[in-house]
Design an enzyme around this catalytic site. Sequence first.
Site, mmCIF file in Angstrom:
data_model
loop_
_atom_site.group_PDB
_atom_site.id
_atom_site.type_symbol
_atom_site.label_atom_id
_atom_site.label_comp_id
_atom_site.label_asym_id
_atom_site.label_seq_id
_atom_site.Cartn_x
_atom_site.Cartn_y
_atom_site.Cartn_z
ATOM 1 C CE LYS A 97 18.709 69.149 -23.067
ATOM 2 N NZ LYS A 97 20.020 68.868 -22.489
ATOM 3 C CE1 TYR A 107 24.868 64.283 -21.184
ATOM 4 C CE2 TYR A 107 24.611 62.257 -19.936
ATOM 5 C CZ TYR A 107 24.091 63.443 -20.419
ATOM 6 O OH TYR A 107 22.789 63.780 -20.130
ATOM 7 C CE LYS A 163 4.149 106.677 -10.695
ATOM 8 N NZ LYS A 163 4.851 105.815 -9.747
ATOM 9 C CB SER A 211 -0.338 104.222 -11.240
ATOM 10 O OG SER A 211 -0.932 103.974 -9.973
ATOM 11 C CG ASN A 256 26.115 60.460 -23.770
ATOM 12 O OD1 ASN A 256 24.990 60.597 -23.307
ATOM 13 N ND2 ASN A 256 27.015 59.654 -23.228
ATOM 14 C CB THR A 275 32.066 111.408 -14.447
ATOM 15 O OG1 THR A 275 32.307 112.655 -13.793
ATOM 16 C CG2 THR A 275 32.569 111.507 -15.892
ATOM 17 C CG HIS A 276 31.763 110.508 -10.034
ATOM 18 N ND1 HIS A 276 32.474 109.585 -9.304
ATOM 19 C CD2 HIS A 276 32.677 111.129 -10.831
ATOM 20 C CE1 HIS A 276 33.765 109.662 -9.633
ATOM 21 N NE2 HIS A 276 33.908 110.582 -10.562
ATOM 22 C CD GLN A 327 17.767 65.310 -18.449
ATOM 23 O OE1 GLN A 327 17.995 64.327 -19.130
ATOM 24 N NE2 GLN A 327 16.920 65.281 -17.436
ATOM 25 C CB SER A 370 15.033 66.452 -19.950
ATOM 26 O OG SER A 370 15.283 65.502 -20.969
ATOM 27 C CD GLU A 403 10.129 100.613 -13.564
ATOM 28 O OE1 GLU A 403 10.269 100.930 -12.389
ATOM 29 O OE2 GLU A 403 9.018 100.567 -14.132
HETATM 30 N N1 ARG Z 1 18.314 64.128 -21.944
HETATM 31 C C1 ARG Z 1 19.741 63.982 -21.922
HETATM 32 C C2 ARG Z 1 20.402 65.368 -21.787
HETATM 33 O O1 ARG Z 1 19.749 66.325 -22.064
HETATM 34 C C3 ARG Z 1 20.200 63.346 -23.195
HETATM 35 C C4 ARG Z 1 21.455 62.554 -23.033
HETATM 36 C C5 ARG Z 1 21.206 61.404 -22.126
HETATM 37 N N2 ARG Z 1 22.301 60.526 -22.078
HETATM 38 C C6 ARG Z 1 22.355 59.565 -21.166
HETATM 39 N N3 ARG Z 1 23.399 58.796 -21.205
HETATM 40 N N4 ARG Z 1 21.435 59.385 -20.283
HETATM 41 O O2 ARG Z 1 21.544 65.492 -21.428
#
Ligand code: ARG
Length: 470
Positions: free
Chosen positions: A326, A318, A284, A278, A111, A156-157, A323, A24, A291
Amino acid sequence: MSEKPWEGRFAEKTDRLVESFTASIDVDRHLYAYDIEGSVAHCRMLARAGIITAEEASQLVEGLGRIRREIERGNFRYDDSLEDIHMHIEARLVQEVGTVAQKLHTARSRNDQVALDVRMYLRSEVREIAAYLIALRGVFADLAGAHLDVILPGYTHLQRAQPVLLAHHWLAYYEMFTRDSERLQENFARINVLPLGAAALAGTTYPIDRAYTAELLDFPAVSANSIDTVGDRDFMLEFLSAASICMMHLSRLSEELVLWSSAEFGFIGLPDAFATGSSIMPQKKNPDVPELVRGKTGRVYGALVALLTTMKGLPLAYNRDMQEDKGPLFDAVNTLKGSLGIYIRMLPKLTINAEAMQRAAATGFLNATDLADYLVTQGLPFRKAHGCVGQAVAFALSVKRELHELTLEELQRFSPLVKADIFEVLTTRQMVDRRRSLGGTATENVKAALALARQRLEDDRRSWFPAPGA
Ligand code: ARG
């Protein structure tokens, strides 16, 4: 390929495909500063609790500082086999300070570490977004102040309904973005809770001092349950919900800017610096910024649905699925900041075609309700009045005139209660200014609402960003 911390238990090396599939680092490398800050606080706490020595702690802290500078200079080497930012930094620390680095992870797990990193990231981003929202609300207050005497049709509408002040219309957006700001403030309080110390899921046998870590990292609260702490992503989901609603507001604004800048409406002109042309049609001028804000709204909804879906089937606590949180989170944060930022710059530069707005408000029988209300004040029940005005509208349409363009005698054909003062009542100005009910569009109401809006903005600014020492 690097050594794995879990190698002792394994007979085979990790498959290369597995390494790249599970890595990751491309995403979580953006958390490096929080990861290091969290580790520094963790070291200090470990030393204070007597779990490592003060000498060891200062070696670790110095090493972490050097790694931070290396990352910032762009010299840091990333490698899929080290999976994530936590392992990258720890592995580099071993090279920097030797075996003492192996003590950094005492009483901690990735974790609770990753939960800490994202909470620190998100609280900082939410503060920044709060500042954007304050600026945007300020822009709407300024626009309202500048357009207290511009009248346009309210819809409205998407059909012309009743005339309103343009200032009143801008303040409607002020209210929406105020609620967005309130939602973020509630979210902020729940983000701002220290997860570190939950360890893998059950807590730890070491005599750690979580309150001290919280103090070092400026968290006003410590999480209560270690299982929940490493399994919880509610704070992100709340953020993504609030961000989605805010993007929905920006998207509705965008839709109006697109409509209003079309030749069909002709209410506004977009600044040249914020429009595009354009490549084929020389005449244009396209509203690409609104948009794109409207279009990017889908990405933020997507992030919310992605994380809700990721979380829904997970047993406590966990799971590696998490993962996946993010990427969508970072994208939603960046999309929201980008959209807010561009509107803060662009909106003050709109040109307003007050004449076109006024013309639109004065045509299309927008004063029909006011004629009916007038008859009610003369003693006619509203349903009867509605019928008389309906007939008057039908007649006016047949002679291609507006109600206020009929003569007194013509109007009196539909009700003898109509007197000469009706023509004043049917002007757009009167229609606006007689709507004095609380929250209505009368100029005096809107002026009062604007003063309140400015006051609230100041209060909110102070509550998000208290002056140092306050
Ligand atoms: N890269 C992991 C995540 O973003 C970190 C935690 C990993 N924990 C594990 N027990 N493998 O969630």
